[in-house]
Motif scaffolding. Structure first.
Motif, PDB file in Angstrom:
ATOM      1  N   GLY A  39       0.830  -1.192   0.000  1.00  0.00           N
ATOM      2  CA  GLY A  39       0.000   0.000   0.000  1.00  0.00           C
ATOM      3  C   GLY A  39       0.864   1.240   0.000  1.00  0.00           C
ATOM      4  O   GLY A  39       2.045   1.171   0.350  1.00  0.00           O
ATOM      5  N   PRO A  40       0.290   2.370  -0.376  1.00  0.00           N
ATOM      6  CA  PRO A  40       1.068   3.606  -0.427  1.00  0.00           C
ATOM      7  C   PRO A  40       1.484   4.085   0.960  1.00  0.00           C
ATOM      8  O   PRO A  40       0.979   3.593   1.971  1.00  0.00           O
ATOM      9  N   SER A  41       2.391   5.043   1.001  1.00  0.00           N
ATOM     10  CA  SER A  41       2.875   5.605   2.250  1.00  0.00           C
ATOM     11  C   SER A  41       1.709   6.173   3.066  1.00  0.00           C
ATOM     12  O   SER A  41       0.834   6.844   2.522  1.00  0.00           O
ATOM     13  N   GLY A  42       1.692   5.833   4.344  1.00  0.00           N
ATOM     14  CA  GLY A  42       0.650   6.355   5.220  1.00  0.00           C
ATOM     15  C   GLY A  42      -0.641   5.559   5.191  1.00  0.00           C
ATOM     16  O   GLY A  42      -1.621   5.927   5.843  1.00  0.00           O
ATOM     17  N   SER A  43      -0.662   4.435   4.473  1.00  0.00           N
ATOM     18  CA  SER A  43      -1.917   3.686   4.337  1.00  0.00           C
ATOM     19  C   SER A  43      -2.229   2.825   5.558  1.00  0.00           C
ATOM     20  O   SER A  43      -3.336   2.307   5.688  1.00  0.00           O
ATOM     21  N   GLY A  44      -1.237   2.636   6.441  1.00  0.00           N
ATOM     22  CA  GLY A  44      -1.501   1.890   7.674  1.00  0.00           C
ATOM     23  C   GLY A  44      -0.775   0.555   7.774  1.00  0.00           C
ATOM     24  O   GLY A  44      -1.029  -0.226   8.696  1.00  0.00           O
ATOM     25  N   LYS A  45       0.171   0.306   6.875  1.00  0.00           N
ATOM     26  CA  LYS A  45       0.869  -0.989   6.839  1.00  0.00           C
ATOM     27  C   LYS A  45       1.644  -1.250   8.133  1.00  0.00           C
ATOM     28  O   LYS A  45       1.521  -2.314   8.738  1.00  0.00           O
ATOM     29  N   SER A  46       2.455  -0.270   8.544  1.00  0.00           N
ATOM     30  CA  SER A  46       3.271  -0.481   9.751  1.00  0.00           C
ATOM     31  C   SER A  46       2.390  -0.584  10.985  1.00  0.00           C
ATOM     32  O   SER A  46       2.667  -1.373  11.902  1.00  0.00           O
ATOM     33  N   THR A  47       1.332   0.215  10.996  1.00  0.00           N
ATOM     34  CA  THR A  47       0.388   0.156  12.116  1.00  0.00           C
ATOM     35  C   THR A  47      -0.162  -1.264  12.250  1.00  0.00           C
ATOM     36  O   THR A  47      -0.197  -1.830  13.347  1.00  0.00           O
ATOM     37  N   ASP A 198       6.400  -1.941  -2.463  1.00  0.00           N
ATOM     38  CA  ASP A 198       6.904  -2.335  -3.777  1.00  0.00           C
ATOM     39  C   ASP A 198       6.061  -3.483  -4.346  1.00  0.00           C
ATOM     40  O   ASP A 198       6.187  -4.632  -3.942  1.00  0.00           O
ATOM     41  N   ALA A 199       5.196  -3.148  -5.310  1.00  0.00           N
ATOM     42  CA  ALA A 199       4.283  -4.145  -5.878  1.00  0.00           C
ATOM     43  C   ALA A 199       5.041  -5.287  -6.541  1.00  0.00           C
ATOM     44  O   ALA A 199       4.644  -6.453  -6.454  1.00  0.00           O
ATOM     45  N   LYS A 200       6.162  -4.957  -7.165  1.00  0.00           N
ATOM     46  CA  LYS A 200       6.926  -5.977  -7.871  1.00  0.00           C
ATOM     47  C   LYS A 200       7.461  -7.008  -6.889  1.00  0.00           C
ATOM     48  O   LYS A 200       7.326  -8.213  -7.083  1.00  0.00           O
ATOM     49  N   LEU A 201       8.062  -6.522  -5.801  1.00  0.00           N
ATOM     50  CA  LEU A 201       8.590  -7.421  -4.767  1.00  0.00           C
ATOM     51  C   LEU A 201       7.481  -8.292  -4.188  1.00  0.00           C
ATOM     52  O   LEU A 201       7.632  -9.503  -4.034  1.00  0.00           O
ATOM     53  N   ALA A 202       6.363  -7.648  -3.890  1.00  0.00           N
ATOM     54  CA  ALA A 202       5.264  -8.363  -3.244  1.00  0.00           C
ATOM     55  C   ALA A 202       4.766  -9.492  -4.136  1.00  0.00           C
ATOM     56  O   ALA A 202       4.644 -10.637  -3.703  1.00  0.00           O
ATOM     57  N   ALA A 206       5.458 -13.265  -2.700  1.00  0.00           N
ATOM     58  CA  ALA A 206       4.422 -13.702  -1.763  1.00  0.00           C
ATOM     59  C   ALA A 206       3.296 -14.422  -2.506  1.00  0.00           C
ATOM     60  O   ALA A 206       2.923 -14.032  -3.609  1.00  0.00           O
ATOM     61  N   ALA A 207       2.762 -15.449  -1.880  1.00  0.00           N
ATOM     62  CA  ALA A 207       1.645 -16.167  -2.490  1.00  0.00           C
ATOM     63  C   ALA A 207       0.340 -15.404  -2.298  1.00  0.00           C
ATOM     64  O   ALA A 207      -0.624 -15.618  -3.014  1.00  0.00           O
ATOM     65  N   ARG A 208       0.353 -14.514  -1.329  1.00  0.00           N
ATOM     66  CA  ARG A 208      -0.858 -13.751  -1.051  1.00  0.00           C
ATOM     67  C   ARG A 208      -0.482 -12.281  -0.853  1.00  0.00           C
ATOM     68  O   ARG A 208       0.461 -11.981  -0.117  1.00  0.00           O
ATOM     69  N   VAL A 209      -1.200 -11.411  -1.530  1.00  0.00           N
ATOM     70  CA  VAL A 209      -0.897  -9.979  -1.446  1.00  0.00           C
ATOM     71  C   VAL A 209      -2.146  -9.225  -1.001  1.00  0.00           C
ATOM     72  O   VAL A 209      -3.181  -9.268  -1.663  1.00  0.00           O
ATOM     73  N   ILE A 210      -2.020  -8.575   0.144  1.00  0.00           N
ATOM     74  CA  ILE A 210      -3.128  -7.794   0.689  1.00  0.00           C
ATOM     75  C   ILE A 210      -2.824  -6.321   0.440  1.00  0.00           C
ATOM     76  O   ILE A 210      -1.746  -5.846   0.791  1.00  0.00           O
ATOM     77  N   SER A 211      -3.747  -5.625  -0.203  1.00  0.00           N
ATOM     78  CA  SER A 211      -3.524  -4.200  -0.469  1.00  0.00           C
ATOM     79  C   SER A 211      -4.327  -3.358   0.510  1.00  0.00           C
ATOM     80  O   SER A 211      -5.517  -3.589   0.717  1.00  0.00           O
ATOM     81  N   VAL A 212      -3.625  -2.379   1.091  1.00  0.00           N
ATOM     82  CA  VAL A 212      -4.232  -1.509   2.094  1.00  0.00           C
ATOM     83  C   VAL A 212      -4.244  -0.083   1.548  1.00  0.00           C
ATOM     84  O   VAL A 212      -3.292   0.349   0.898  1.00  0.00           O
ATOM     85  N   GLU A 239      -1.860  -0.468  -8.879  1.00  0.00           N
ATOM     86  CA  GLU A 239      -1.656   0.918  -9.304  1.00  0.00           C
ATOM     87  C   GLU A 239      -2.974   1.679  -9.268  1.00  0.00           C
ATOM     88  O   GLU A 239      -3.020   2.831  -8.873  1.00  0.00           O
ATOM     89  N   GLU A 240      -4.026   0.971  -9.643  1.00  0.00           N
ATOM     90  CA  GLU A 240      -5.347   1.605  -9.560  1.00  0.00           C
ATOM     91  C   GLU A 240      -5.646   1.975  -8.107  1.00  0.00           C
ATOM     92  O   GLU A 240      -6.116   3.058  -7.799  1.00  0.00           O
ATOM     93  N   VAL A 241      -5.273   1.034  -7.232  1.00  0.00           N
ATOM     94  CA  VAL A 241      -5.552   1.233  -5.822  1.00  0.00           C
ATOM     95  C   VAL A 241      -4.793   2.431  -5.274  1.00  0.00           C
ATOM     96  O   VAL A 241      -5.298   3.222  -4.490  1.00  0.00           O
ATOM     97  N   SER A 242      -3.532   2.605  -5.709  1.00  0.00           N
ATOM     98  CA  SER A 242      -2.720   3.664  -5.099  1.00  0.00           C
ATOM     99  C   SER A 242      -2.937   5.010  -5.774  1.00  0.00           C
ATOM    100  O   SER A 242      -2.313   5.991  -5.422  1.00  0.00           O
TER     101      SER A 242
END
Ligand SMILES: Nc1ncnc2c1ncn2[C@@H]1O[C@H](COP(=O)(O)OP(=O)(O)OP(=O)(O)O)[C@@H](O)[C@H]1O
Ligand SMILES: [Mg+2]
Length: 243
Positions: A39-47, A198-202, A206-212, A239-242
């Motif tokens: 997810g983009p910066s500030g989307s809540g991933k680290s939280t 990083d969408a490419k890395l994810a 990863a077998a499962r990608v959760i977008s926030v 990209e649409e999501v971000s």
């Protein structure tokens, strides 16, 4: 099968925050999965990751790991939970500069009251850093420091390995190496929860990608092998999501 991680309607509002950093997130992670949170910066991933790690409490909702509701644990209980169940890898390594690589890795075991020199040596070998065990962090490359940090995260055999942008401070080559190591660990049975923007890395690892986005889950995709080989579909979606 009961989930290893279960978030139920979790909201986190930081003090002074106008909107929630997380807004009603529900999520389960099964044992042995390699899941990326993107997810983009500030989307809540680290939280999100910090709540799973028991580093912080949700404002409302429930976070359970291995069937334990973290909300029922006090400070001491949470500290014990983290020591026994969580390995955490950070973007900037956070190795202690006055300890050698080996001493850094042994520290969490010492805090638990165990001696783990043999296991530490094994981890150094497995992660390809046995030649740097007696060096101080300042004398290691970023990639080596991150591998030491991964060894430190694994020393107490955690139920869950959490990694917040573990390749964010590394060059492409060292970053790819660290990602490969995380995949190897997962194949050997380790549950891995990774945060990256990083969408490419994810999608590659990863077998499962959760977008926030804005503290909400907006996509949760389990990729089969073909999709991971050609993850353009998901990349377009993310990209649409971000946007
Ligand atoms: N300790 C804090 N106190 C107050 N607000 C916070 C705190 N930590 C995070 N926030 C806010 O909560 C929101 C989510 O932050 P978070 O760090 O979880 O995002 P992120 O997705 O990890 O971003 P990044 O990719 O930049 O690391 C942001 O608006 C951020 O400013
Ligand atoms: Mg973050």
């Amino acid at each position: 099968m009961s989930a290893l991680v279960r978030l139920t309607d979790v909201t986190k509002v930081y003090q002074g925050g106008l909107t929630g950093a997380l807004n009603g997130v529900s999520l389960t992670v099964e044992k042995g999965e390699f899941t990326a949170i993107m997810g983009p910066s500030g989307s809540g991933k680290s939280t999100l990751l910090n709540l799973v790690a028991g580093l912080d409490w949700p404002t409302s909702g429930r976070v359970a790991v291995g069937g334990t509701d973290l909300g029922t644990l006090g400070e001491a209980g949470l500290a014990r939970f983290r020591r026994n169940h969580i390995g955490f890898v950070f973007q900037f390594f956070y190795l202690l500069p006055n300890l050698t690589a080996l001493e850094n890795v042994l520290l969490p075991a010492q805090l638990k009251g165990t001696v783990a020199t043999a296991r530490a040596r094994e981890l150094f070998e497995q992660l390809g850093i046995d030649d740097v065990a007696d060096r101080y962090p300042a004398r290691l490359s970023g990639g080596q420091q991150q591998r030491v940090a991964i060894a430190r995260a694994l020393i107490n055999q955690p139920t869950l390995l959490l990694a917040d942008e573990p390749t964010g401070a590394l060059d492409t080559h060292s970053g790819a190496h660290v990602m490969d190591l995380l995949v190897q660990l997962q194949r050997a049975g380790q549950t891995v929860l990774l945060v990256t923007h990083d969408a490419k890395l994810a999608t590659r690892h990863a077998a499962r990608v959760i977008s926030v986005r804005d503290g909400k889950i907006v996509d949760d995709a389990t990729l089969d092998t073909a999709e991971r080989a050609a993850p353009e579909v998901l990349r377009v979606r993310s990209e649409e999501v971000s946007r």
